[in-house]
Design a protein around this motif. Structure first.
Motif, PDB file in Angstrom:
ATOM      1  N   UNK A 194      23.161  31.967  -7.504  1.00 11.63           N
ATOM      2  CA  UNK A 194      23.089  31.752  -8.947  1.00 11.63           C
ATOM      3  C   UNK A 194      23.908  30.563  -9.409  1.00 11.63           C
ATOM      4  N   UNK A 195      24.899  30.161  -8.597  1.00  7.45           N
ATOM      5  CA  UNK A 195      25.753  29.025  -8.965  1.00  7.45           C
ATOM      6  C   UNK A 195      25.141  27.680  -8.577  1.00  7.45           C
ATOM      7  N   UNK A 196      24.041  27.712  -7.829  1.00 10.71           N
ATOM      8  CA  UNK A 196      23.396  26.475  -7.398  1.00 10.71           C
ATOM      9  C   UNK A 196      22.715  25.787  -8.577  1.00 10.71           C
ATOM     10  N   UNK A 197      22.888  24.493  -8.669  1.00 12.97           N
ATOM     11  CA  UNK A 197      22.215  23.701  -9.700  1.00 12.97           C
ATOM     12  C   UNK A 197      21.080  22.915  -9.053  1.00 12.97           C
ATOM     13  N   UNK A 198      19.816  23.262  -9.312  1.00 12.69           N
ATOM     14  CA  UNK A 198      18.701  22.503  -8.733  1.00 12.69           C
ATOM     15  C   UNK A 198      18.769  21.032  -9.113  1.00 12.69           C
ATOM     16  N   UNK A 199      18.303  20.192  -8.217  1.00 15.01           N
ATOM     17  CA  UNK A 199      18.387  18.745  -8.434  1.00 15.01           C
ATOM     18  C   UNK A 199      17.147  18.162  -9.094  1.00 15.01           C
ATOM     19  N   UNK A 200      16.004  18.860  -8.973  1.00 12.32           N
ATOM     20  CA  UNK A 200      14.767  18.281  -9.492  1.00 12.32           C
ATOM     21  C   UNK A 200      14.249  17.155  -8.611  1.00 12.32           C
ATOM     22  N   UNK A 201      14.649  17.161  -7.363  1.00 10.71           N
ATOM     23  CA  UNK A 201      14.251  16.084  -6.449  1.00 10.71           C
ATOM     24  C   UNK A 201      12.810  16.260  -5.986  1.00 10.71           C
ATOM     25  N   UNK A 230      20.009  31.377   0.530  1.00 14.52           N
ATOM     26  CA  UNK A 230      21.147  30.931  -0.271  1.00 14.52           C
ATOM     27  C   UNK A 230      21.657  29.591   0.224  1.00 14.52           C
ATOM     28  N   UNK A 231      21.878  29.495   1.524  1.00 12.75           N
ATOM     29  CA  UNK A 231      22.427  28.264   2.066  1.00 12.75           C
ATOM     30  C   UNK A 231      21.399  27.143   2.074  1.00 12.75           C
ATOM     31  N   UNK A 232      20.113  27.477   2.274  1.00 10.49           N
ATOM     32  CA  UNK A 232      19.103  26.431   2.274  1.00 10.49           C
ATOM     33  C   UNK A 232      19.020  25.769   0.909  1.00 10.49           C
ATOM     34  N   UNK A 233      18.976  26.586  -0.155  1.00  8.29           N
ATOM     35  CA  UNK A 233      18.875  26.034  -1.501  1.00  8.29           C
ATOM     36  C   UNK A 233      20.123  25.244  -1.859  1.00  8.29           C
ATOM     37  N   UNK A 234      21.291  25.824  -1.570  1.00 12.47           N
ATOM     38  CA  UNK A 234      22.528  25.155  -1.948  1.00 12.47           C
ATOM     39  C   UNK A 234      22.746  23.888  -1.128  1.00 12.47           C
ATOM     40  N   UNK A 235      22.417  23.917   0.157  1.00 10.04           N
ATOM     41  CA  UNK A 235      22.633  22.739   0.988  1.00 10.04           C
ATOM     42  C   UNK A 235      21.603  21.653   0.705  1.00 10.04           C
ATOM     43  N   UNK A 236      20.398  22.043   0.308  1.00  8.61           N
ATOM     44  CA  UNK A 236      19.418  21.038  -0.091  1.00  8.61           C
ATOM     45  C   UNK A 236      19.923  20.290  -1.319  1.00  8.61           C
ATOM     46  N   UNK A 237      20.509  21.021  -2.263  1.00  8.30           N
ATOM     47  CA  UNK A 237      21.097  20.381  -3.437  1.00  8.30           C
ATOM     48  C   UNK A 237      22.300  19.546  -3.039  1.00  8.30           C
ATOM     49  N   UNK A 238      23.118  20.086  -2.109  1.00  7.83           N
ATOM     50  CA  UNK A 238      24.311  19.379  -1.682  1.00  7.83           C
ATOM     51  C   UNK A 238      23.964  18.075  -0.978  1.00  7.83           C
TER      52      UNK A 238
END
Length: 229
Positions: A77-84, A212-220
Motif C-alpha cells: 500500500x505504500x508503493x507509489x506507481x510510476x505511470x511508466x 509486493x516486491x515486484x511492484x515496489x522494485x519496479x517502481x524503485x
C-alpha cells in the motif's frame, strides 16, 4: 519528434533505460493497486475470521502467520506507481530513429538517462548492493557477488527487473523460453530481486511477498535509473 525538438541525443544516452511516464497510466495503476490490496485484505479477513473461536495455541499460530501478511500488504500500500510505459526498445538502441513513434498526452515526461554502469541486487540476500556492470556476466554471478539468497529468501520466485521496465521471473522464463534463468545475461541498470518466503495455506497469499516486491522494485528501479550512473 519531441526528442529532436529538444536538440537530439547526447553521446552517453542510454535509450534502452529511457522512461516515458504518463499521468493517466499512473492513475490507472493506482486504481489497480487499490483493488488488489482490497482483495488481499478481504481474503485474509475471511481466512482468519474464525481465529477467535480457536484455542489459545491455534489462535497464536494464526496470528503469527497473519502478522507478516498484513505487513506485506502495508508495504504494498505504500508503493507509489510510476505511470511508466514500457517502450520495448532494443538494448542496442542509440539513435532518434530507434525511439518508437508513440503518440503523447499532455503531461507526459520522457527521461533518457546517461549510460549506466551498475546492476542492483536487492531483497533477501546477504549483501544488498549495486555492483559494477560487466559485459556478458550472468545473473547467477551477480547473485553470488551479493552472497546469494539468505535462508529467508524464496529462490523459486527470484525475478529480474530490466532497465527498460520489463520483468522476468523464474517461472515465466522457464515457461516461455525454456532456458536456464540463472544464465540470463544482464544489462546495465538491471535489478535482481530475491523475495522473502511467506508461508500460507493459500496459494494467492503465498505469492504476496513476490507481488509486493515486484511492484515496489519496479517502481524503485525507475528511481535508480534516474540517479545511478
Amino acid at each position: 519528434s519531441v526528442v529532436e525538438r529538444a536538440g537530439g541525443l547526447t553521446l552517453p544516452s542510454y535509450l534502452y533505460a529511457s522512461q516515458l511516464t504518463r499521468v493517466s497510466t499512473r492513475q490507472a495503476e493506482e486504481e489497480q493497486l487499490r483493488v488488489s490490496i482490497a482483495q488481499m485484505q478481504r481474503e485474509i479477513s475471511s481466512r482468519y475470521a474464525t481465529a477467535s473461536s480457536m484455542t489459545s495455541a491455534s489462535a497464536a499460530d494464526q496470528q503469527t502467520t497473519l502478522n507478516p501478511q498484513q505487513a506485506a500488504i502495508a508495504q504494498l500500500g505504500a508503493v507509489t506507481p510510476t505511470g511508466r510505459i514500457v517502450l520495448d526498445m532494443k538494448p542496442s538502441a542509440s539513435t532518434v530513429a530507434d525511439i518508437p513513434s508513440f503518440p503523447l498526452e499532455d503531461g507526459d515526461s520522457f527521461y533518457i538517462p546517461p549510460k549506466l554502469s551498475t546492476v542492483q541486487v536487492a531483497g533477501a540476500v546477504y549483501n544488498e548492493n549495486a555492483f559494477r556492470f560487466q559485459p556478458r556476466k550472468h545473473l547467477s554471478a551477480y547473485l553470488n557477488d551479493a552472497g546469494g539468497p539468505t535462508r529467508q529468501g524464496d529462490t523459486r520466485r527470484i525475478f529480474l527487473v530490466r532497465a527498460d521496465g520489463t520483468v522476468i521471473s523464474r517461472q515465466s522464463h522457464g515457461q516461455f523460453w525454456h532456458t536456464d534463468f540463472e544464465s540470463t545475461v544482464l544489462l546495465p541498470g538491471d535489478a535482481i530481486i530475491v523475495p522473502t518466503k511467506l508461508k500460507s495455506p493459500n496459494n494467492f497469499l503465498q505469492q504476496l511477498p513476490f507481488w509486493t516486491q515486484m511492484v515496489s522494485q519496479t517502481a524503485l528501479t525507475g528511481a535508480v535509473i534516474g540517479t545511478t550512473h
